[in-house]
Design a protein around this motif. Structure first.
Motif, PDB file in Angstrom:
ATOM      1  N   ARG A  45      26.003  20.000  51.290  1.00 46.45           N
ATOM      2  CA  ARG A  45      25.790  21.373  50.825  1.00 46.45           C
ATOM      3  C   ARG A  45      24.934  22.202  51.791  1.00 46.45           C
ATOM      4  O   ARG A  45      24.766  23.392  51.574  1.00 46.45           O
ATOM      5  N   ALA A  46      24.428  21.566  52.820  1.00 43.57           N
ATOM      6  CA  ALA A  46      23.558  22.274  53.774  1.00 43.57           C
ATOM      7  C   ALA A  46      24.320  23.418  54.431  1.00 43.57           C
ATOM      8  O   ALA A  46      25.443  23.248  54.900  1.00 43.57           O
ATOM      9  N   GLY A  47      23.740  24.595  54.433  1.00 39.82           N
ATOM     10  CA  GLY A  47      24.329  25.761  55.077  1.00 39.82           C
ATOM     11  C   GLY A  47      25.459  26.408  54.295  1.00 39.82           C
ATOM     12  O   GLY A  47      26.137  27.282  54.805  1.00 39.82           O
ATOM     13  N   LYS A  48      25.678  25.975  53.064  1.00 38.64           N
ATOM     14  CA  LYS A  48      26.757  26.535  52.258  1.00 38.64           C
ATOM     15  C   LYS A  48      26.189  27.324  51.094  1.00 38.64           C
ATOM     16  O   LYS A  48      25.046  27.144  50.711  1.00 38.64           O
ATOM     17  N   LYS A  49      27.003  28.229  50.538  1.00 45.95           N
ATOM     18  CA  LYS A  49      26.591  29.055  49.405  1.00 45.95           C
ATOM     19  C   LYS A  49      27.552  28.834  48.246  1.00 45.95           C
ATOM     20  O   LYS A  49      28.756  28.765  48.449  1.00 45.95           O
ATOM     21  N   PRO A  50      27.022  28.753  47.032  1.00 47.41           N
ATOM     22  CA  PRO A  50      27.925  28.627  45.883  1.00 47.41           C
ATOM     23  C   PRO A  50      28.596  29.960  45.563  1.00 47.41           C
ATOM     24  O   PRO A  50      28.023  31.027  45.755  1.00 47.41           O
ATOM     25  N   ILE A  51      29.829  29.875  45.110  1.00 50.24           N
ATOM     26  CA  ILE A  51      30.577  31.050  44.653  1.00 50.24           C
ATOM     27  C   ILE A  51      30.926  30.772  43.195  1.00 50.24           C
ATOM     28  O   ILE A  51      31.549  29.758  42.894  1.00 50.24           O
ATOM     29  N   THR A  52      30.527  31.663  42.304  1.00 46.79           N
ATOM     30  CA  THR A  52      30.737  31.396  40.883  1.00 46.79           C
ATOM     31  C   THR A  52      31.469  32.551  40.206  1.00 46.79           C
ATOM     32  O   THR A  52      31.566  33.645  40.753  1.00 46.79           O
ATOM     33  N   GLY A  53      31.959  32.275  39.029  1.00 48.79           N
ATOM     34  CA  GLY A  53      32.608  33.295  38.211  1.00 48.79           C
ATOM     35  C   GLY A  53      32.590  32.840  36.764  1.00 48.79           C
ATOM     36  O   GLY A  53      32.364  31.665  36.480  1.00 48.79           O
ATOM     37  N   PHE A  54      32.833  33.740  35.849  1.00 49.12           N
ATOM     38  CA  PHE A  54      32.868  33.420  34.429  1.00 49.12           C
ATOM     39  C   PHE A  54      34.296  33.579  33.924  1.00 49.12           C
ATOM     40  O   PHE A  54      34.908  34.636  34.078  1.00 49.12           O
ATOM     41  N   ALA A  66      44.539  19.974  36.534  1.00 50.50           N
ATOM     42  CA  ALA A  66      45.243  20.053  37.819  1.00 50.50           C
ATOM     43  C   ALA A  66      44.615  19.107  38.842  1.00 50.50           C
ATOM     44  O   ALA A  66      45.325  18.474  39.636  1.00 50.50           O
ATOM     45  N   ALA A  67      43.302  18.989  38.815  1.00 52.93           N
ATOM     46  CA  ALA A  67      42.613  18.093  39.742  1.00 52.93           C
ATOM     47  C   ALA A  67      43.002  16.640  39.480  1.00 52.93           C
ATOM     48  O   ALA A  67      43.289  15.883  40.411  1.00 52.93           O
ATOM     49  N   ILE A  68      43.030  16.266  38.215  1.00 53.84           N
ATOM     50  CA  ILE A  68      43.400  14.892  37.862  1.00 53.84           C
ATOM     51  C   ILE A  68      44.846  14.611  38.253  1.00 53.84           C
ATOM     52  O   ILE A  68      45.153  13.587  38.867  1.00 53.84           O
ATOM     53  N   GLU A  69      45.731  15.531  37.905  1.00 52.41           N
ATOM     54  CA  GLU A  69      47.158  15.324  38.179  1.00 52.41           C
ATOM     55  C   GLU A  69      47.482  15.303  39.665  1.00 52.41           C
ATOM     56  O   GLU A  69      48.414  14.632  40.095  1.00 52.41           O
ATOM     57  N   SER A  70      46.716  16.031  40.473  1.00 55.46           N
ATOM     58  CA  SER A  70      46.979  16.082  41.912  1.00 55.46           C
ATOM     59  C   SER A  70      46.105  15.102  42.694  1.00 55.46           C
ATOM     60  O   SER A  70      46.216  15.018  43.919  1.00 55.46           O
ATOM     61  N   ASP A  71      45.249  14.370  41.989  1.00 58.31           N
ATOM     62  CA  ASP A  71      44.327  13.418  42.610  1.00 58.31           C
ATOM     63  C   ASP A  71      43.458  14.104  43.673  1.00 58.31           C
ATOM     64  O   ASP A  71      43.252  13.595  44.770  1.00 58.31           O
ATOM     65  N   LYS A  72      42.990  15.305  43.333  1.00 58.51           N
ATOM     66  CA  LYS A  72      42.088  16.067  44.193  1.00 58.51           C
ATOM     67  C   LYS A  72      40.854  16.443  43.397  1.00 58.51           C
ATOM     68  O   LYS A  72      40.856  16.387  42.168  1.00 58.51           O
ATOM     69  N   THR A  73      39.813  16.848  44.087  1.00 64.50           N
ATOM     70  CA  THR A  73      38.614  17.332  43.409  1.00 64.50           C
ATOM     71  C   THR A  73      38.789  18.810  43.077  1.00 64.50           C
ATOM     72  O   THR A  73      39.641  19.497  43.665  1.00 64.50           O
ATOM     73  N   MET A  74      37.972  19.293  42.155  1.00 64.85           N
ATOM     74  CA  MET A  74      37.995  20.731  41.852  1.00 64.85           C
ATOM     75  C   MET A  74      37.611  21.513  43.098  1.00 64.85           C
ATOM     76  O   MET A  74      38.159  22.588  43.350  1.00 64.85           O
ATOM     77  N   GLN A  75      36.694  20.979  43.892  1.00 73.81           N
ATOM     78  CA  GLN A  75      36.282  21.633  45.142  1.00 73.81           C
ATOM     79  C   GLN A  75      37.492  21.806  46.063  1.00 73.81           C
ATOM     80  O   GLN A  75      37.692  22.877  46.637  1.00 73.81           O
ATOM     81  N   GLU A  76      38.310  20.766  46.197  1.00 70.96           N
ATOM     82  CA  GLU A  76      39.487  20.850  47.067  1.00 70.96           C
ATOM     83  C   GLU A  76      40.497  21.865  46.541  1.00 70.96           C
ATOM     84  O   GLU A  76      41.089  22.619  47.328  1.00 70.96           O
ATOM     85  N   LEU A  77      40.682  21.900  45.215  1.00 67.13           N
ATOM     86  CA  LEU A  77      41.615  22.875  44.642  1.00 67.13           C
ATOM     87  C   LEU A  77      41.118  24.305  44.830  1.00 67.13           C
ATOM     88  O   LEU A  77      41.902  25.206  45.151  1.00 67.13           O
ATOM     89  N   LEU A  78      39.833  24.519  44.636  1.00 65.80           N
ATOM     90  CA  LEU A  78      39.277  25.868  44.831  1.00 65.80           C
ATOM     91  C   LEU A  78      39.352  26.283  46.297  1.00 65.80           C
ATOM     92  O   LEU A  78      39.623  27.444  46.619  1.00 65.80           O
ATOM     93  N   GLN A  79      39.127  25.332  47.197  1.00 62.21           N
ATOM     94  CA  GLN A  79      39.247  25.616  48.628  1.00 62.21           C
ATOM     95  C   GLN A  79      40.677  26.032  48.967  1.00 62.21           C
ATOM     96  O   GLN A  79      40.904  27.010  49.678  1.00 62.21           O
TER      97      GLN A  79
END
Length: 95
Positions: A45-54, A66-79
């Motif tokens: 997380r060094a040098g990174k900023k969180p991006i959030t929404g409601f 979707a993360a479970i079904e694609s065997d990816k993390t939520m971070q990877e899907l958001l990226q």
């Protein structure tokens, strides 16, 4: 305090609290009276900023599914989603 309450409740899985570290650096005379504090940060997380929404709770459930079904993390899907958005607006995919 939250950590102490969690320990008192018998939660052994609680995350350790972040600790402030006082750093002594070469400073000018007027700055020497003010110690600098650093927060411990995970290397990933060094040098990174969180991006959030409601969003509605269903959005959270759907991205987790979707993360479970694609065997990816939520971070990877958001990226992936952010890079698709950047391409749509003719911006470089830098996420």
């Amino acid at each position: 305090m939250a950590h102490a309450l969690s320990q008192a409740a018998g939660h052994s899985f609680s995350r350790q609290p972040a600790r402030d570290i006082e750093v002594q650096q070469a400073q000018s005379d007027e700055d020497k009276s003010k110690p600098q504090l650093l927060r411990s940060v995970a290397p990933s997380r060094a040098g990174k900023k969180p991006i959030t929404g409601f969003f509605e709770p269903e959005v959270s459930r759907q991205i987790k599914k979707a993360a479970i079904e694609s065997d990816k993390t939520m971070q990877e899907l958001l990226q992936e989603a952010l890079n698709d958005l950047f391409r749509k607006y003719d911006l470089p995919p830098i996420a």
